[in-house]
Write an enzyme that holds these catalytic residues in place. Sequence first.
Site, PDB file in Angstrom:
ATOM      1  N   SER A  27       0.825  -1.205   0.000  1.00  0.00           N
ATOM      2  CA  SER A  27       0.000   0.000   0.000  1.00  0.00           C
ATOM      3  C   SER A  27       0.869   1.270   0.000  1.00  0.00           C
ATOM      4  CB  SER A  27      -0.914  -0.043   1.231  1.00  0.00           C
ATOM      5  OG  SER A  27      -1.704   1.108   1.294  1.00  0.00           O
ATOM      6  N   ASP A  88       4.520  -3.930   9.644  1.00  0.00           N
ATOM      7  CA  ASP A  88       5.166  -3.634  10.926  1.00  0.00           C
ATOM      8  C   ASP A  88       5.632  -4.896  11.656  1.00  0.00           C
ATOM      9  OD1 ASP A  88       4.800  -0.762  10.920  1.00  0.00           O
ATOM     10  OD2 ASP A  88       2.657  -1.193  11.088  1.00  0.00           O
ATOM     11  N   HIS A 113       5.934   4.645   9.991  1.00  0.00           N
ATOM     12  CA  HIS A 113       5.201   4.438  11.237  1.00  0.00           C
ATOM     13  C   HIS A 113       6.267   4.099  12.276  1.00  0.00           C
ATOM     14  CE1 HIS A 113       2.166   3.414  14.084  1.00  0.00           C
ATOM     15  NE2 HIS A 113       2.173   2.108  13.896  1.00  0.00           N
ATOM     16  N   GLU A 200      -6.421   4.788  14.410  1.00  0.00           N
ATOM     17  CA  GLU A 200      -6.941   3.683  13.581  1.00  0.00           C
ATOM     18  C   GLU A 200      -7.832   2.744  14.394  1.00  0.00           C
ATOM     19  OE1 GLU A 200      -3.125   2.607  12.114  1.00  0.00           O
ATOM     20  OE2 GLU A 200      -2.789   0.996  13.530  1.00  0.00           O
TER      21      GLU A 200
HETATM   22  N1  LIG Z   1      -1.282   1.032   4.677  1.00  0.00           N
HETATM   23  C1  LIG Z   1      -1.178   2.332   4.857  1.00  0.00           C
HETATM   24  O1  LIG Z   1      -1.829   3.119   4.192  1.00  0.00           O
HETATM   25  C2  LIG Z   1      -0.251   2.921   5.873  1.00  0.00           C
HETATM   26  C3  LIG Z   1       0.845   2.212   6.305  1.00  0.00           C
HETATM   27  N2  LIG Z   1       1.794   2.814   7.069  1.00  0.00           N
HETATM   28  C4  LIG Z   1       2.976   2.072   7.437  1.00  0.00           C
HETATM   29  O2  LIG Z   1       3.700   1.707   6.268  1.00  0.00           O
HETATM   30  C5  LIG Z   1       4.369   0.467   6.474  1.00  0.00           C
HETATM   31  C6  LIG Z   1       3.972  -0.500   5.381  1.00  0.00           C
HETATM   32  O3  LIG Z   1       2.613  -0.837   5.526  1.00  0.00           O
HETATM   33  P1  LIG Z   1       1.689  -1.242   4.281  1.00  0.00           P
HETATM   34  O4  LIG Z   1       2.050  -0.436   3.086  1.00  0.00           O
HETATM   35  O5  LIG Z   1       0.301  -1.240   4.803  1.00  0.00           O
HETATM   36  O6  LIG Z   1       2.165  -2.761   4.043  1.00  0.00           O
HETATM   37  P2  LIG Z   1       1.607  -3.804   2.965  1.00  0.00           P
HETATM   38  O7  LIG Z   1       1.251  -5.037   3.703  1.00  0.00           O
HETATM   39  O8  LIG Z   1       0.596  -3.176   2.080  1.00  0.00           O
HETATM   40  O9  LIG Z   1       2.901  -4.083   2.054  1.00  0.00           O
HETATM   41  C7  LIG Z   1       4.022  -4.701   2.556  1.00  0.00           C
HETATM   42  C8  LIG Z   1       5.018  -4.964   1.459  1.00  0.00           C
HETATM   43  O10 LIG Z   1       6.118  -5.661   2.039  1.00  0.00           O
HETATM   44  C9  LIG Z   1       6.365  -6.848   1.290  1.00  0.00           C
HETATM   45  N3  LIG Z   1       6.899  -7.892   2.137  1.00  0.00           N
HETATM   46  C10 LIG Z   1       6.255  -8.620   3.085  1.00  0.00           C
HETATM   47  N4  LIG Z   1       7.092  -9.488   3.657  1.00  0.00           N
HETATM   48  C11 LIG Z   1       8.297  -9.311   3.062  1.00  0.00           C
HETATM   49  C12 LIG Z   1       9.576  -9.916   3.221  1.00  0.00           C
HETATM   50  N5  LIG Z   1       9.789 -10.890   4.107  1.00  0.00           N
HETATM   51  N6  LIG Z   1      10.584  -9.499   2.419  1.00  0.00           N
HETATM   52  C13 LIG Z   1      10.386  -8.545   1.509  1.00  0.00           C
HETATM   53  N7  LIG Z   1       9.196  -7.926   1.314  1.00  0.00           N
HETATM   54  C14 LIG Z   1       8.171  -8.313   2.086  1.00  0.00           C
HETATM   55  C15 LIG Z   1       5.020  -7.216   0.737  1.00  0.00           C
HETATM   56  O11 LIG Z   1       5.214  -8.076  -0.346  1.00  0.00           O
HETATM   57  P3  LIG Z   1       4.215  -9.315  -0.588  1.00  0.00           P
HETATM   58  O12 LIG Z   1       3.010  -8.696  -1.220  1.00  0.00           O
HETATM   59  O13 LIG Z   1       5.013 -10.177  -1.462  1.00  0.00           O
HETATM   60  O14 LIG Z   1       3.909  -9.904   0.751  1.00  0.00           O
HETATM   61  C16 LIG Z   1       4.501  -5.845   0.338  1.00  0.00           C
HETATM   62  O15 LIG Z   1       5.082  -5.429  -0.871  1.00  0.00           O
HETATM   63  C17 LIG Z   1       4.001   0.039   7.889  1.00  0.00           C
HETATM   64  O16 LIG Z   1       4.996   0.542   8.749  1.00  0.00           O
HETATM   65  C18 LIG Z   1       2.680   0.756   8.140  1.00  0.00           C
HETATM   66  O17 LIG Z   1       2.378   0.976   9.504  1.00  0.00           O
HETATM   67  C19 LIG Z   1       1.721   4.142   7.415  1.00  0.00           C
HETATM   68  C20 LIG Z   1       0.656   4.901   7.011  1.00  0.00           C
HETATM   69  C21 LIG Z   1      -0.457   4.306   6.307  1.00  0.00           C
HETATM   70  C1  LIG Z   2      -3.887   4.491   6.690  1.00  0.00           C
HETATM   71  C2  LIG Z   2      -3.270   4.767   8.003  1.00  0.00           C
HETATM   72  O1  LIG Z   2      -2.818   5.863   8.265  1.00  0.00           O
HETATM   73  C3  LIG Z   2      -3.331   3.752   9.076  1.00  0.00           C
HETATM   74  C4  LIG Z   2      -4.796   3.509   9.297  1.00  0.00           C
HETATM   75  O2  LIG Z   2      -2.749   4.275  10.239  1.00  0.00           O
HETATM   76  C5  LIG Z   2      -2.642   2.443   8.719  1.00  0.00           C
HETATM   77  O3  LIG Z   2      -2.939   1.863   7.643  1.00  0.00           O
HETATM   78  O4  LIG Z   2      -1.821   1.964   9.523  1.00  0.00           O
HETATM   79 MG   LIG Z   3      -2.196   6.269  10.065  1.00  0.00          MG
HETATM   80 MG   LIG Z   4      -1.301   3.029  11.183  1.00  0.00          MG
END
Ligand SMILES: NC(=O)C1=CN([C@@H]2O[C@H](COP(=O)(O)OP(=O)(O)OC[C@H]3O[C@@H](n4cnc5c(N)ncnc54)[C@H](OP(=O)(O)O)[C@@H]3O)[C@@H](O)[C@H]2O)C=CC1
Ligand SMILES: CC(=O)[C@](C)(O)C(=O)O
Ligand SMILES: [Mg+2]
Ligand SMILES: [Mg+2]
Length: 337
Positions: A27, A88, A113, A200
């Site tokens: 994401s 995370d 994060h 959240e």
């Molecule tokens: N989702 C959001 O909108 C928000 C997220 N965050 C933060 O951003 C960070 C990422 O979250 P998010 O984007 O939701 O994560 P996602 O789960 O969407 O994506 C994680 C990515 O990491 C890859 N991955 C998983 N395991 C491994 C591994 N062992 N080695 C290499 N790559 C791997 C996944 O690949 P695969 O698909 O192959 O598993 C995928 O590409 C977190 O710290 C979260 O708290 C902060 C603000 C908002």
């Molecule tokens: C989208 C966002 O900011 C969140 C809800 O904190 C998360 O996906 O971890």
């Molecule tokens: Mg957030």
């Molecule tokens: Mg969050």
Amino acid sequence: MAKMYYDADTNLNLLNGKTVAVMGFGSQGHAQAQNLKESGVKVVVGLRKPCDEFTEQEWNKVIEAGITPMTVAEAAQAGDIIHILLPDEIQARVYKEEIQPYLVKGNALGFSHGFNIHFGQIVPPDFVDVFMVAPKSPGHLVRRMYQKGAGVPGLIAVEQDYTGQAKELGLAYACGIGCTRAGVIETSFQEETETDLFGEQCVLCGGATELVKAGFETLVAAGYQPEIAYFECLHELKLIVDLMYEGGMSLMRYSISDTAEWGDYLQGPQIIGEEVRWAMQDALKDIQDGVFAKNWLLENQVGRPQFNALKRQNREHQIEKVGAELRAMMPWLKETK
Ligand SMILES: NC(=O)C1=CN([C@@H]2O[C@H](COP(=O)(O)OP(=O)(O)OC[C@H]3O[C@@H](n4cnc5c(N)ncnc54)[C@H](OP(=O)(O)O)[C@@H]3O)[C@@H](O)[C@H]2O)C=CC1
Ligand SMILES: CC(=O)[C@](C)(O)C(=O)O
Ligand SMILES: [Mg+2]
Ligand SMILES: [Mg+2]
């Protein structure tokens, strides 16, 4: 008033000659990596080595975006700034095995994060910068807003300033992903972690979904049609929230009828009463004390039995079935995955 940073307060040129290694293409990863690239920054993406159809597809998505995919270990070596956008709950393991061994003096470690730094799961060496640029938005909107020439707000924090430039570097990163178009607030890893988890759980995701479900179930149990309950309690929520987003509660209340406004003032505090505030305080305490973090890490260690059961139960809820049918008739509501 909080200190805000906008594009004019940043220097994107600080990223010239540097490579940003974005770890993960989920994401946030797909959004931040592509936004940075389109801002003229040299980006590589670290992923799992392709070993099956799914991982090959992920690898290809990065190539289609015009970015070079690598394994996490290769990207860690290629990157001057290593921005960790892995889930995370697995960051600490991947960091220890595939990132830490390759860190060199003056590298920067970035996060979106603060969970792993704040709760002590990742302890970086003292010869790197550690910053956070946390978009206050789901990743798909980080991308969509950037493509529109706009941005989403974000937070910046510096945990460790080895080079003396960690904050400026973080601000350049925030500019590259479009956050300083909307405004970036300075914070600490602690404040971001605790407020993000609280938001959240209690308001944005947990609070909102449970409020919608409670409304839907109350109407359906009273014999009203589920389709009407869906439109009333879920679909229209976005339309109301859009007005709050654009002009605060006052604009929303300007647009709704006086009848709705009267009911809003009267019933709102009855529905979200003292008990909800006490429950929010309990949730905040569990976050502050590390109880939530500990339970989430343990849940992952035992293969997520509770997470999987709750996910299945929620997917099977009547509101999801009715919603899928109704949304199929609204082709403009394209789901972004
Ligand atoms: N989702 C959001 O909108 C928000 C997220 N965050 C933060 O951003 C960070 C990422 O979250 P998010 O984007 O939701 O994560 P996602 O789960 O969407 O994506 C994680 C990515 O990491 C890859 N991955 C998983 N395991 C491994 C591994 N062992 N080695 C290499 N790559 C791997 C996944 O690949 P695969 O698909 O192959 O598993 C995928 O590409 C977190 O710290 C979260 O708290 C902060 C603000 C908002
Ligand atoms: C989208 C966002 O900011 C969140 C809800 O904190 C998360 O996906 O971890
Ligand atoms: Mg957030
Ligand atoms: Mg969050």
